[in-house]
Design a protein around this motif. Sequence first.
Motif, PDB file in Angstrom:
ATOM      1  N   GLY A 144      30.182 -25.768  24.689  1.00 57.40           N
ATOM      2  CA  GLY A 144      29.244 -26.544  25.296  1.00 57.40           C
ATOM      3  C   GLY A 144      27.875 -25.573  25.613  1.00 57.40           C
ATOM      4  N   GLY A 145      27.733 -24.524  24.710  1.00 57.36           N
ATOM      5  CA  GLY A 145      26.518 -23.608  25.061  1.00 57.36           C
ATOM      6  C   GLY A 145      25.465 -23.851  23.866  1.00 57.36           C
ATOM      7  N   ILE A 146      24.504 -22.952  23.803  1.00 56.26           N
ATOM      8  CA  ILE A 146      23.426 -22.889  22.760  1.00 56.26           C
ATOM      9  C   ILE A 146      23.473 -21.503  22.091  1.00 56.26           C
ATOM     10  CG2 ILE A 146      21.132 -23.283  22.052  1.00 56.26           C
ATOM     11  CD1 ILE A 146      20.849 -25.117  24.603  1.00 56.26           C
ATOM     12  N   TYR A 147      23.606 -21.829  20.700  1.00 60.32           N
ATOM     13  CA  TYR A 147      23.740 -20.490  19.791  1.00 60.32           C
ATOM     14  C   TYR A 147      22.389 -20.548  18.932  1.00 60.32           C
ATOM     15  CZ  TYR A 147      24.258 -16.662  16.730  1.00 60.32           C
ATOM     16  OH  TYR A 147      24.020 -15.602  15.870  1.00 60.32           O
ATOM     17  N   CYS A 167      23.705 -19.756  26.708  1.00 55.37           N
ATOM     18  CA  CYS A 167      22.875 -19.506  25.733  1.00 55.37           C
ATOM     19  C   CYS A 167      22.980 -18.068  25.264  1.00 55.37           C
ATOM     20  CB  CYS A 167      21.532 -19.788  26.067  1.00 55.37           C
ATOM     21  SG  CYS A 167      21.054 -21.511  26.392  1.00 55.37           S
ATOM     22  N   CYS A 168      22.821 -17.988  23.934  1.00 51.99           N
ATOM     23  CA  CYS A 168      23.000 -16.847  23.058  1.00 51.99           C
ATOM     24  C   CYS A 168      21.807 -16.786  22.190  1.00 51.99           C
ATOM     25  CB  CYS A 168      24.258 -16.469  22.621  1.00 51.99           C
ATOM     26  SG  CYS A 168      24.636 -14.928  21.486  1.00 51.99           S
ATOM     27  N   ILE A 169      21.235 -15.558  22.012  1.00 54.75           N
ATOM     28  CA  ILE A 169      20.042 -15.579  21.132  1.00 54.75           C
ATOM     29  C   ILE A 169      20.380 -14.162  20.248  1.00 54.75           C
ATOM     30  CG2 ILE A 169      17.779 -15.332  20.476  1.00 54.75           C
ATOM     31  CD1 ILE A 169      17.014 -16.908  22.694  1.00 54.75           C
ATOM     32  N   GLU A 170      20.293 -14.136  18.950  1.00 54.54           N
ATOM     33  CA  GLU A 170      20.750 -12.817  18.138  1.00 54.54           C
ATOM     34  C   GLU A 170      19.823 -12.901  17.103  1.00 54.54           C
ATOM     35  OE1 GLU A 170      25.497 -12.148  18.754  1.00 54.54           O
ATOM     36  OE2 GLU A 170      24.739 -13.446  16.918  1.00 54.54           O
TER      37      GLU A 170
END
Length: 69
Positions: A47-50, A9-12
């Motif tokens: 396959g991740g979450i942004y 997961c990546c949160i910006e």
Amino acid sequence: MAPVRQIRCCIEGPEAYLPKARYAVEMLLLGLGFAPVWVEHGALGAGGIYYGANPIQVERGVLVFPLRS
């Protein structure tokens, strides 16, 4: 209890917003049997979450939640 699967997961976004956003993503994933692995934008792979304001150049297969301010 079933084993928890991990998902990248990546949160910006604005720095003050990040703790709340991380908590929201963690709680959502927990109910689905997943645990977030926090990575940088470029390390998401497929396959991740942004979750953020700049979904440009996110690989195919990444689930994108646009952040609107």
